[in-house]
Design an enzyme around this catalytic site. Structure first.
Site, mmCIF file in Angstrom:
data_model
loop_
_atom_site.group_PDB
_atom_site.id
_atom_site.type_symbol
_atom_site.label_atom_id
_atom_site.label_comp_id
_atom_site.label_asym_id
_atom_site.label_seq_id
_atom_site.Cartn_x
_atom_site.Cartn_y
_atom_site.Cartn_z
ATOM 1 N N PHE A 234 0.873 -1.182 0.000
ATOM 2 C CA PHE A 234 0.000 0.000 0.000
ATOM 3 C C PHE A 234 0.898 1.216 0.000
ATOM 4 C CE2 PHE A 234 -1.878 3.635 1.991
ATOM 5 C CZ PHE A 234 -3.234 3.590 1.729
ATOM 6 N N GLU A 235 0.714 2.083 -0.964
ATOM 7 C CA GLU A 235 1.423 3.362 -0.933
ATOM 8 C C GLU A 235 0.545 4.399 -1.600
ATOM 9 O OE1 GLU A 235 5.147 2.565 -3.183
ATOM 10 O OE2 GLU A 235 6.177 2.679 -1.250
ATOM 11 N N ILE A 236 0.521 5.596 -1.014
ATOM 12 C CA ILE A 236 -0.078 6.739 -1.688
ATOM 13 C C ILE A 236 1.007 7.792 -1.676
ATOM 14 C CG2 ILE A 236 -1.767 8.612 -1.450
ATOM 15 C CD1 ILE A 236 -3.664 6.549 -0.183
#
Ligand code: GDP
Ligand code: MN
Length: 334
Positions: A234-236
């Site tokens: 998960f990365e934003i």
């Protein structure tokens, strides 16, 4: 359980949220998905929750990337999951192969050894190309180049709360460069010489270090790495950080050292160490309100108002946040 009290540092900051998302233009962002054809059904399940919880309100485009051609079935089935634009890209071989200075016999020997030692993915060659691609190349893939922001999505993950605001507008407005939901400890056998290589780099480029960094999150004194990292499935984030001179130099330095192949350096510790050296700590954000699961861990908000506000279907008692192996407490103590 909802009565649990803890100090969430985001509460000490004034953050701008804009829940009025209707009829608004999008930011220059994309959902980035590195995936294999064989993972289609678990990807469709990720997309279904991602669409229902977030993207059907915002219609951010998807960019699917693969080291092999996507099949017709893959393309048709993923298009059918969304009204948003979908793009499909092949990864250029230079971004998914051995650099000239790597001794492939030595790399093979290292994989055999790690497999015998039962290191997770220790024997896998493709996993290493994947980690190197995510560390040094995804942000300069021809289909990604045009974007400023990305959200990384994987097959088989879950989103268990509504996200009713435009996350890309949120990070832009608040000058956030990177956001995470889960932080944990790396398997140390995968990165025996990573920290020493990082120390050589910092000696050579002291001017790159940020004075208000989140360095304490990864090392108390600078001497040793504590293995904490943001879980990068998960990365934003802001793609321009990965494209910055600092980060490119950092990646190239690590790449030259060979640890992506002779060891099994993951993109998660590589990203995390760079973030913790170069950014202000305020530029990194814990998305408490985004409930996310990637086997075997999940983050679920424990505050009643956040849980109900997001119509969450996760169980707060299952949240990884303060369990053994989580680095969230050390993030909070920053
Ligand atoms: P884990 O999360 O560390 O267990 O590793 P995954 O198997 O989930 O891989 C991480 C991401 O890279 C996922 O999105 C996978 O779909 C993708 N991935 C891993 N290996 C390959 C590969 O060889 N080719 C492609 N196209 N994608 C891959
Ligand atoms: Mn995964």
């Amino acid at each position: 359980f909802f009565e649990n009290e803890y100090v969430n540092p985001t509460k000490d900051r004034t953050l701008f949220y804009d829940f009025n998302y209707e009829n608004k233009t999008r930011e220059n962002g994309a959902i980035v998905v590195l995936v294999r054809n064989e993972e289609l059904s678990s990807l469709m399940s990720s997309m279904r929750q991602f669409e229902d919880r977030f993207n059907k309100k915002f219609q951010y485009p998807y960019v699917f990337l693969n080291d092999k051609e996507f099949t017709k079935e893959f393309i048709e089935s993923t298009k059918a999951m969304t009204n948003a634009e979908t793009k499909y890209g092949l990864i250029p071989v230079e971004m998914w192969s051995y650099p000239s200075w790597i001794n492939q016999t030595e790399a093979l020997y290292a994989r055999k050894k790690m497999e015998e030692d039962k290191v997770i993915y220790g024997g896998s060659e493709s996993y290493r190309h994947m980690c190197r691609f995510n560390s040094g190349f995804f942000f300069r893939h021809p289909l990604i180049e045009q974007y400023d922001y990305y959200w990384r999505l994987e097959p088989g993950v879950e989103f268990m709360c509504d996200i009713d605001y435009d996350v890309f507008k949120f990070i832009k407005k608040n000058n956030i460069t990177y956001g995470f939901t889960i932080a944990l400890m790396e398997v140390k056998e995968t990165i025996p010489t990573l920290w020493d290589t990082v120390k050589e780099f910092t000696k050579e480029y002291p001017e790159y270090m940020n004075k208000n960094s989140a360095m304490k999150f990864i090392s108390n004194t600078g001497k040793n790495y504590n293995m904490c990292h943001f879980w990068s499935n998960f990365e934003i984030g802001d793609l321009n950080f990965w494209r910055s001179e600092k980060y490119i130099k950092f990646f190239e330095f690590l790449d030259k050292a060979g640890g992506f192949f002779y060891e099994r350096w993951g993109d998660a510790p590589v990203h995390t160490i760079a973030l913790a050296l170069f950014l202000e700590k305020n530029q990194i954000h814990f998305f408490n309100d985004i409930s996310y699961r990637h086997d075997p861990f999940e983050h679920c908000p424990i505050e009643k108002d956040v849980h109900e506000g997001g119509k969450c279907h996760c169980n707060p008692e299952k949240t990884f946040d303060f369990t053994w192996g989580s680095c969230l407490p050390s993030w909070f103590s920053l």
